[in-house]
Structure formats: C-alpha cells, structure tokens
Design an enzyme around this catalytic site. Sequence first.
Site, PDB file in Angstrom:
ATOM      1  CG  HIS A  50      29.786  87.488  46.290  1.00 33.75           C
ATOM      2  ND1 HIS A  50      30.924  88.242  46.476  1.00 33.75           N
ATOM      3  CD2 HIS A  50      30.175  86.191  46.380  1.00 33.75           C
ATOM      4  CE1 HIS A  50      31.957  87.439  46.662  1.00 33.75           C
ATOM      5  NE2 HIS A  50      31.542  86.188  46.606  1.00 33.75           N
ATOM      6  CB  CYS A  51      27.185  92.428  49.031  1.00 34.01           C
ATOM      7  SG  CYS A  51      27.712  93.093  47.443  1.00 34.01           S
ATOM      8  CG  MET A  52      23.279  90.800  51.285  1.00 35.18           C
ATOM      9  SD  MET A  52      21.559  90.661  50.793  1.00 35.18           S
ATOM     10  CE  MET A  52      20.881  92.142  51.580  1.00 35.18           C
TER      11      MET A  52
END
Length: 359
Positions: free
Chosen positions: A344-346
């Site tokens: 999700h961070c990416m």
Amino acid sequence: MTGMTTPPVSHFLPQDPTPRDRGFVMPPEWAPHAATWMSWPAGDELWFGHLAGVRDEFAELVRTIARFEPVHLLVRDPESERDARARLEGANVTYHHVPLDDVWIRDNGPIFVQRGGDLSLVNWRFNAWGGKFEWENDDRVPEYVAQFLGMPHWDRPEVLEGGGLEVNGAGVGLTTRSCFLTDTRNPDLTEEDYAALLRGTLGVDRLLWLDGGLENDHTDGHIDTITRFVDARTIVTSIAEDEHDANFPVMQQNLAALRGMTNLEGQPFRIVELPLPARRLEGAEGRLPPTYANFYIGNGFVVVPQYGDPNDARALEVLQPLFPGREVIGLPSREIIEGGGSFHCMTQQQPVGGAWSGE
C-alpha cells in the site's frame, strides 16, 4: 510505453473555494481505477543492501497490478529505467523520468478527488515523515502528475501523507494521533483543525482517531499499516496475539476504540480482526513493522504482502471473504519490508474520471 518528458502545464487553484465547495471528494480505494502510480526502487543504501531482492519483489507486484489496470511507473535515472524495462517486458506500464528520493508514493504522491466524471487532485507537502530522510524530490511528484494529466489542482501548505488516512467513501475517515499530531508535521493543528481541513479538502465529514501504530514504524504509526476500511461498513484491524509483544496493548486499545465508533448514521462498524505476522523480524535499524493490513485494492484484485510467516495463509483466509468479486493475491514482501513499508505504501490509485478543466 514511455511517459511524456515535457507534460502540459497545469495550474493550481486558490484555496477558496475548497474541493468540497466545488463538489469534489476523495473516493474509497475500491472505487474503479483508471491506473496505479508507482516509483521504481533505487539506491542500495536505502535498502540496506537488499535492493536486488527488493526489485525482484517489486517487479512481481507491478506485473500483477498491470494484469488488471495500467501502471504509471516513475523512474529516477537511466539505470532504473533499464532495470525496470528488463523485468517488466510486455507489462502494461508507462514510464516517466522523474527525480526521486525514495519509493513510497502513497505518502509523497497526490491524493485524487472526484466529482462525478471529473477528476482533480490535492497536492500536500511531504517532508519524509517529519524530516527523517531526504524528501525534496519526492515532494514535487504531485505537481508532475498534475502536469502530465493536464489537471488543475489544489496545492496545500500542510504536511499530509496518504498512508496516514483511510476513507470509507461515505464521509468517514480514520487516522492516528501518533502520526497526525507529531510536532514535526503540522505542530499548530489540533484534532479539530484536522477535522475541518479534511472536511474541506477531501470530503471527510467525520474523522475518527486511533492512538497509535506499530513498534518502530518510521511513519509514526500510519493507519494503513494497522487498520483499513474494506467497504463502507467494515474495518479490518491488526491484532498481536503474543501478550508480551510491544504491539499487543496498542492493538488491543485500537480494537476497543473501533468497537465504540459509528458511521454518520450512528451505526457501529463491523470489525474484523487481522493477525500480525507471528515472527518478529529484525532489520538493520531494529525491529521491522511487517503487517498484512498494508494490502492494496485495485480493479478486480487485492494484493497482500507475505513474509514467509506462519500467519501468511491465515491473513489471506481472513481477507478473501471481505472482497467478493476480487482476487485476493498473496505476494512476497520479505525484502521490501526492510525499507519499512509494503504494497500500500508503494502504490497510489488514480480513480476513473476525466481531467477537470477547472471550470
């Protein structure tokens, strides 16, 4: 395919009227996507010597997403583009040459807002989670995206990261005090100030607060590492099962708080418990924060990080029934988590919609 090297000029809009005044709101992640934006990993020092393995896992993530929707991939230098093209040959990827500091586009990328068939974005300031790392190149990414899309947009003076906020598409947002209320982001903003800010910019009518996140999370406890909306009424939240784990009391406190929260109609949410990985993982700078809650929802799929942990399969079993009509796919993230984040961070979703003309 290759992205435009000289995008058309866009323009930012005055702060008033706000996006909400003009009818724009932030859609939930499960709303239809036009594309996903990502940034190719580079700089072995950022990955503590794990870059080769990180790129292996990241390439598998990109290829998986690109089976379902187009991917816009930012590459910071010729070596990154060569490496990405070699690994992603034949994938539905558009390449963009953009100076980058790191890979976490959820936090430094734009947050899109939607009004019917119109699409715009909000460009927040990014300072690498309170000045922990280099950030000046990453802070310019939303402006590049807006220019590439030819999209009038709002530039905000506040620091805000996409991973710090969850929305349910029905007026409710979730965040953590440990992140939003740090004195290294917006030291003058109170909970009430944030509620008003997010109401005007993203259409969040009720902002709900949890106290904290995972141990040794350099984001100061982003909500997307622990607790996620999966539909307007359902929340999954991370649970530590070892009472001696430092994460145990924090996750239990969050669970109790969530059980007392309601939507705009006063109805309680359905709360689903999601185990954290059973094994403690250590990295170059101490404990790592692996979590299954850092999944990414796209068109017809959900990708869930896996760590070679006994709870990997259990996490998929919990999540699969929550996403009817979507393929829930576990992909390796053991190397990626060395950098402190996961899928999700990416990723940053671009919702369906045409670029708003500003009229």
